[in-house]
Design a protein around this motif. Structure first.
Motif, PDB file in Angstrom:
ATOM      1  N   LEU A  59       0.908  -1.398  -0.204  1.00  0.00           N
ATOM      2  CA  LEU A  59       0.119  -0.309   0.270  1.00  0.00           C
ATOM      3  C   LEU A  59       1.135   0.619   0.098  1.00  0.00           C
ATOM      4  O   LEU A  59       0.244   2.431  -0.647  1.00  0.00           O
ATOM      5  N   ALA A  60       2.218   1.255   0.408  1.00  0.00           N
ATOM      6  CA  ALA A  60       2.802   2.490   1.153  1.00  0.00           C
ATOM      7  C   ALA A  60       4.007   2.166  -0.698  1.00  0.00           C
ATOM      8  O   ALA A  60       3.840   4.060  -1.215  1.00  0.00           O
ATOM      9  N   ILE A  61       3.960   1.459  -1.292  1.00  0.00           N
ATOM     10  CA  ILE A  61       4.256   1.530  -2.271  1.00  0.00           C
ATOM     11  C   ILE A  61       3.756   2.290  -3.187  1.00  0.00           C
ATOM     12  O   ILE A  61       3.751   2.943  -4.264  1.00  0.00           O
ATOM     13  N   LEU A  62       2.581   1.380  -3.591  1.00  0.00           N
ATOM     14  CA  LEU A  62       1.521   2.422  -3.850  1.00  0.00           C
ATOM     15  C   LEU A  62       1.151   3.370  -3.987  1.00  0.00           C
ATOM     16  O   LEU A  62       1.048   4.533  -5.062  1.00  0.00           O
ATOM     17  N   LEU A  63       1.423   3.952  -3.508  1.00  0.00           N
ATOM     18  CA  LEU A  63       0.731   5.455  -2.253  1.00  0.00           C
ATOM     19  C   LEU A  63       1.084   6.539  -3.341  1.00  0.00           C
ATOM     20  O   LEU A  63       2.073   7.674  -3.353  1.00  0.00           O
ATOM     21  N   ALA A  64       3.325   5.652  -2.597  1.00  0.00           N
ATOM     22  CA  ALA A  64       4.406   6.961  -2.996  1.00  0.00           C
ATOM     23  C   ALA A  64       4.449   6.955  -3.921  1.00  0.00           C
ATOM     24  O   ALA A  64       4.881   7.714  -4.700  1.00  0.00           O
ATOM     25  N   THR A  65       4.339   5.765  -4.761  1.00  0.00           N
ATOM     26  CA  THR A  65       4.762   5.749  -6.507  1.00  0.00           C
ATOM     27  C   THR A  65       3.391   6.449  -7.162  1.00  0.00           C
ATOM     28  O   THR A  65       4.329   7.253  -7.814  1.00  0.00           O
ATOM     29  N   THR A  66       2.159   6.415  -6.721  1.00  0.00           N
ATOM     30  CA  THR A  66       1.284   7.958  -7.574  1.00  0.00           C
ATOM     31  C   THR A  66       1.264   9.287  -7.027  1.00  0.00           C
ATOM     32  O   THR A  66       1.403  10.237  -7.878  1.00  0.00           O
ATOM     33  N   LEU A  67       2.222   9.443  -5.552  1.00  0.00           N
ATOM     34  CA  LEU A  67       2.267  10.954  -5.688  1.00  0.00           C
ATOM     35  C   LEU A  67       3.289  11.262  -6.634  1.00  0.00           C
ATOM     36  O   LEU A  67       3.278  12.212  -6.786  1.00  0.00           O
ATOM     37  N   ASN A  68       4.464  10.061  -6.509  1.00  0.00           N
ATOM     38  CA  ASN A  68       6.075  11.009  -7.141  1.00  0.00           C
ATOM     39  C   ASN A  68       5.348  10.328  -8.595  1.00  0.00           C
ATOM     40  O   ASN A  68       6.035  11.439  -9.793  1.00  0.00           O
ATOM     41  N   HIS A  69       5.037   9.509  -9.341  1.00  0.00           N
ATOM     42  CA  HIS A  69       5.279   9.563 -10.871  1.00  0.00           C
ATOM     43  C   HIS A  69       3.704  10.529 -11.263  1.00  0.00           C
ATOM     44  O   HIS A  69       3.433  11.306 -12.801  1.00  0.00           O
ATOM     45  N   GLY A  70       2.817  10.589 -10.321  1.00  0.00           N
ATOM     46  CA  GLY A  70       1.620  11.863 -10.739  1.00  0.00           C
ATOM     47  C   GLY A  70       2.748  13.611 -10.841  1.00  0.00           C
ATOM     48  O   GLY A  70       1.963  13.985 -11.641  1.00  0.00           O
ATOM     49  N   LEU A  71       3.812  13.516  -9.446  1.00  0.00           N
ATOM     50  CA  LEU A  71       4.274  15.184 -10.210  1.00  0.00           C
ATOM     51  C   LEU A  71       4.736  14.832 -11.482  1.00  0.00           C
ATOM     52  O   LEU A  71       5.400  15.773 -11.828  1.00  0.00           O
ATOM     53  N   ALA A  72       5.608  13.723 -11.721  1.00  0.00           N
ATOM     54  CA  ALA A  72       6.374  14.116 -12.905  1.00  0.00           C
ATOM     55  C   ALA A  72       5.576  13.930 -14.206  1.00  0.00           C
ATOM     56  O   ALA A  72       5.875  14.783 -15.177  1.00  0.00           O
ATOM     57  N   GLY A  73       4.277  13.342 -14.220  1.00  0.00           N
ATOM     58  CA  GLY A  73       3.325  12.585 -14.735  1.00  0.00           C
ATOM     59  C   GLY A  73       2.730  14.557 -15.946  1.00  0.00           C
ATOM     60  O   GLY A  73       3.307  14.798 -16.816  1.00  0.00           O
ATOM     61  N   ALA A  74       2.768  15.482 -14.127  1.00  0.00           N
ATOM     62  CA  ALA A  74       1.863  16.850 -14.485  1.00  0.00           C
ATOM     63  C   ALA A  74       3.400  17.751 -15.483  1.00  0.00           C
ATOM     64  O   ALA A  74       3.015  18.549 -16.193  1.00  0.00           O
TER      65      ALA A  74
END
Length: 191
Positions: A39-54
Protein backbone atom coordinates in the motif's frame (compact mmCIF):
# COMPACT_ATOMS: atom_id res chain seq x y z
CA UNK A 1 -4.57 2.84 -24.67
CA UNK A 2 -1.09 2.82 -26.29
CA UNK A 3 0.24 5.25 -23.67
CA UNK A 4 -1.04 3.03 -20.86
CA UNK A 5 0.41 -0.17 -22.31
CA UNK A 6 3.77 1.30 -23.29
CA UNK A 7 4.13 3.05 -19.92
CA UNK A 8 3.27 -0.11 -18.01
CA UNK A 9 5.60 -2.31 -20.01
CA UNK A 10 8.59 0.02 -20.01
CA UNK A 11 8.45 0.73 -16.30
CA UNK A 12 7.81 -2.91 -15.34
CA UNK A 13 10.91 -3.91 -17.30
CA UNK A 14 12.99 -0.94 -16.14
CA UNK A 15 12.15 -1.62 -12.50
CA UNK A 16 13.64 -5.13 -12.48
CA UNK A 17 16.86 -4.81 -10.49
CA UNK A 18 16.27 -1.08 -9.87
CA UNK A 19 17.11 0.39 -6.47
CA UNK A 20 13.45 0.67 -5.55
CA UNK A 21 12.96 -3.03 -6.23
CA UNK A 22 15.99 -3.75 -4.06
CA UNK A 23 14.38 -1.48 -1.45
CA UNK A 24 11.16 -3.53 -1.69
CA UNK A 25 13.15 -6.72 -1.07
CA UNK A 26 14.86 -5.17 1.93
CA UNK A 27 11.69 -3.73 3.48
CA UNK A 28 9.88 -7.05 3.03
CA UNK A 29 12.69 -8.93 4.73
CA UNK A 30 12.96 -6.39 7.55
CA UNK A 31 9.29 -5.82 8.39
CA UNK A 32 7.41 -8.85 7.05
CA UNK A 33 4.22 -6.79 6.59
CA UNK A 34 3.55 -7.18 2.84
CA UNK A 35 0.10 -5.57 2.76
CA UNK A 36 1.25 -2.37 4.43
CA UNK A 37 4.44 -2.24 2.36
CA UNK A 38 2.53 -2.72 -0.91
CA UNK A 39 0.00 0.00 0.00
CA UNK A 40 2.80 2.44 0.87
CA UNK A 41 4.62 1.64 -2.40
CA UNK A 42 1.39 2.22 -4.35
CA UNK A 43 0.69 5.59 -2.72
CA UNK A 44 4.30 6.83 -2.88
CA UNK A 45 4.60 5.81 -6.53
CA UNK A 46 1.25 7.36 -7.46
CA UNK A 47 2.22 10.67 -5.87
CA UNK A 48 5.75 10.66 -7.31
CA UNK A 49 4.69 9.65 -10.82
CA UNK A 50 1.72 12.05 -10.66
CA UNK A 51 4.15 14.91 -10.12
CA UNK A 52 6.42 13.58 -12.89
CA UNK A 53 3.47 13.18 -15.25
CA UNK A 54 2.36 16.75 -14.53
CA UNK A 55 5.83 18.01 -15.44
CA UNK A 56 5.83 15.90 -18.59
CA UNK A 57 2.42 17.23 -19.59
CA UNK A 58 3.55 20.82 -18.96
CA UNK A 59 6.90 20.61 -20.82
CA UNK A 60 5.52 20.59 -24.39
CA UNK A 61 3.89 23.96 -23.76
CA UNK A 62 7.32 25.45 -23.06
CA UNK A 63 9.01 24.63 -26.34
CA UNK A 64 8.47 24.25 -30.04
CA UNK A 65 7.10 20.78 -30.98
CA UNK A 66 10.05 20.05 -33.30
CA UNK A 67 12.57 20.84 -30.55
CA UNK A 68 10.50 18.84 -28.05
CA UNK A 69 10.68 15.80 -30.35
CA UNK A 70 14.47 16.05 -30.46
CA UNK A 71 14.68 16.44 -26.68
CA UNK A 72 12.38 13.44 -26.16
CA UNK A 73 14.16 11.31 -28.75
CA UNK A 74 17.56 11.97 -27.24
CA UNK A 75 16.07 11.51 -23.77
CA UNK A 76 14.75 8.06 -24.70
CA UNK A 77 18.16 7.09 -26.10
CA UNK A 78 19.84 8.26 -22.87
CA UNK A 79 17.31 6.16 -20.92
CA UNK A 80 18.25 3.15 -23.05
CA UNK A 81 21.87 3.56 -21.96
CA UNK A 82 21.07 4.46 -18.35
CA UNK A 83 18.89 1.40 -17.84
CA UNK A 84 21.89 -0.82 -18.55
CA UNK A 85 23.75 0.63 -15.54
CA UNK A 86 22.92 -1.53 -12.49
CA UNK A 87 21.47 0.19 -9.45
CA UNK A 88 22.76 -0.34 -5.94
CA UNK A 89 20.71 0.35 -2.84
CA UNK A 90 22.28 2.77 -0.42
CA UNK A 91 22.12 1.21 3.06
CA UNK A 92 20.87 4.47 4.55
CA UNK A 93 17.80 4.70 2.33
CA UNK A 94 15.53 2.67 4.63
CA UNK A 95 16.59 3.72 8.08
CA UNK A 96 13.58 5.90 8.95
CA UNK A 97 12.14 3.36 11.39
CA UNK A 98 10.58 6.03 13.62
CA UNK A 99 7.84 6.38 10.96
CA UNK A 100 6.67 2.77 11.28
CA UNK A 101 6.38 0.30 8.42
CA UNK A 102 3.98 2.39 6.31
CA UNK A 103 5.77 5.69 6.86
CA UNK A 104 9.22 4.22 6.30
CA UNK A 105 8.15 2.55 3.08
CA UNK A 106 6.27 5.63 1.81
CA UNK A 107 9.08 8.08 2.56
CA UNK A 108 11.91 5.88 1.28
CA UNK A 109 10.07 4.93 -1.92
CA UNK A 110 9.09 8.51 -2.65
CA UNK A 111 12.65 9.74 -2.08
CA UNK A 112 14.24 6.80 -3.94
CA UNK A 113 12.10 7.57 -6.99
CA UNK A 114 13.25 11.21 -7.15
CA UNK A 115 15.38 11.46 -10.28
CA UNK A 116 15.21 7.69 -10.79
CA UNK A 117 14.93 6.10 -14.22
CA UNK A 118 11.24 5.37 -13.83
CA UNK A 119 10.44 8.92 -12.74
CA UNK A 120 12.37 10.39 -15.67
CA UNK A 121 10.64 7.89 -17.97
CA UNK A 122 7.27 9.08 -16.62
CA UNK A 123 8.15 12.69 -17.49
CA UNK A 124 9.25 11.69 -20.99
CA UNK A 125 6.25 9.42 -21.64
CA UNK A 126 3.78 12.07 -20.46
CA UNK A 127 5.44 14.60 -22.77
CA UNK A 128 5.46 12.12 -25.66
CA UNK A 129 1.88 10.89 -25.39
CA UNK A 130 0.11 13.96 -23.94
CA UNK A 131 -1.88 11.50 -21.82
CA UNK A 132 -1.33 12.31 -18.14
CA UNK A 133 -3.70 9.78 -16.61
CA UNK A 134 -2.80 6.90 -18.94
CA UNK A 135 0.91 7.43 -18.39
CA UNK A 136 0.71 7.84 -14.60
CA UNK A 137 -1.59 4.82 -14.26
CA UNK A 138 0.69 2.84 -16.58
CA UNK A 139 3.96 3.74 -14.87
CA UNK A 140 2.45 3.14 -11.44
CA UNK A 141 1.08 -0.21 -12.61
CA UNK A 142 4.52 -1.08 -14.02
CA UNK A 143 6.10 -0.30 -10.64
CA UNK A 144 3.56 -2.51 -8.90
CA UNK A 145 4.07 -5.37 -11.36
CA UNK A 146 7.78 -5.35 -10.53
CA UNK A 147 7.60 -4.58 -6.80
CA UNK A 148 4.63 -6.58 -5.50
CA UNK A 149 6.31 -9.93 -6.27
CA UNK A 150 9.50 -8.54 -4.69
CA UNK A 151 7.58 -7.81 -1.49
CA UNK A 152 5.62 -11.07 -1.47
CA UNK A 153 8.29 -13.52 -2.56
CA UNK A 154 11.39 -11.60 -1.56
CA UNK A 155 14.70 -13.21 -2.14
CA UNK A 156 13.15 -16.50 -3.30
CA UNK A 157 12.74 -14.97 -6.76
CA UNK A 158 15.63 -12.52 -6.77
CA UNK A 159 18.14 -15.02 -8.13
CA UNK A 160 15.73 -16.44 -10.71
CA UNK A 161 15.01 -13.21 -12.61
CA UNK A 162 17.47 -12.66 -15.49
CA UNK A 163 18.01 -8.99 -14.67
CA UNK A 164 20.49 -8.36 -17.48
CA UNK A 165 18.11 -9.77 -20.11
CA UNK A 166 15.16 -7.77 -18.75
CA UNK A 167 17.24 -4.58 -18.76
CA UNK A 168 18.40 -5.29 -22.31
CA UNK A 169 14.79 -5.65 -23.49
CA UNK A 170 13.80 -2.41 -21.71
CA UNK A 171 16.83 -0.61 -23.17
CA UNK A 172 15.82 -1.79 -26.66
CA UNK A 173 12.27 -0.48 -26.14
CA UNK A 174 13.64 2.92 -25.04
CA UNK A 175 16.04 2.94 -28.02
CA UNK A 176 13.22 2.17 -30.47
CA UNK A 177 11.10 4.94 -28.92
CA UNK A 178 14.06 7.32 -29.18
CA UNK A 179 14.81 6.49 -32.80
CA UNK A 180 11.13 6.65 -33.75
CA UNK A 181 10.75 10.02 -32.02
CA UNK A 182 13.89 11.40 -33.69
CA UNK A 183 12.73 10.18 -37.11
CA UNK A 184 9.35 11.81 -36.49
CA UNK A 185 11.19 15.02 -35.53
CA UNK A 186 13.26 14.84 -38.71
CA UNK A 187 10.07 14.48 -40.77
CA UNK A 188 8.58 17.55 -39.05
CA UNK A 189 11.64 19.59 -40.00
CA UNK A 190 11.45 18.35 -43.60
CA UNK A 191 14.84 16.62 -43.49
Amino acid sequence: MEALLVSTGIVALAEIGDKTQLLAFMLAARYRRPGIIILAILLATTLNHGLAGAIGTWLPALMDPAIMRWVLGIGFLVMAIWIMIPDKLDDTEATHTRFGVFGTTFVTFFIAEMGDKTQIATVALAAQYHAFFSVVIGTTLGMMIANVPAVIFGEKIADRVPTRLVHTVAACVFAVLGIYTLLEGTALLGL
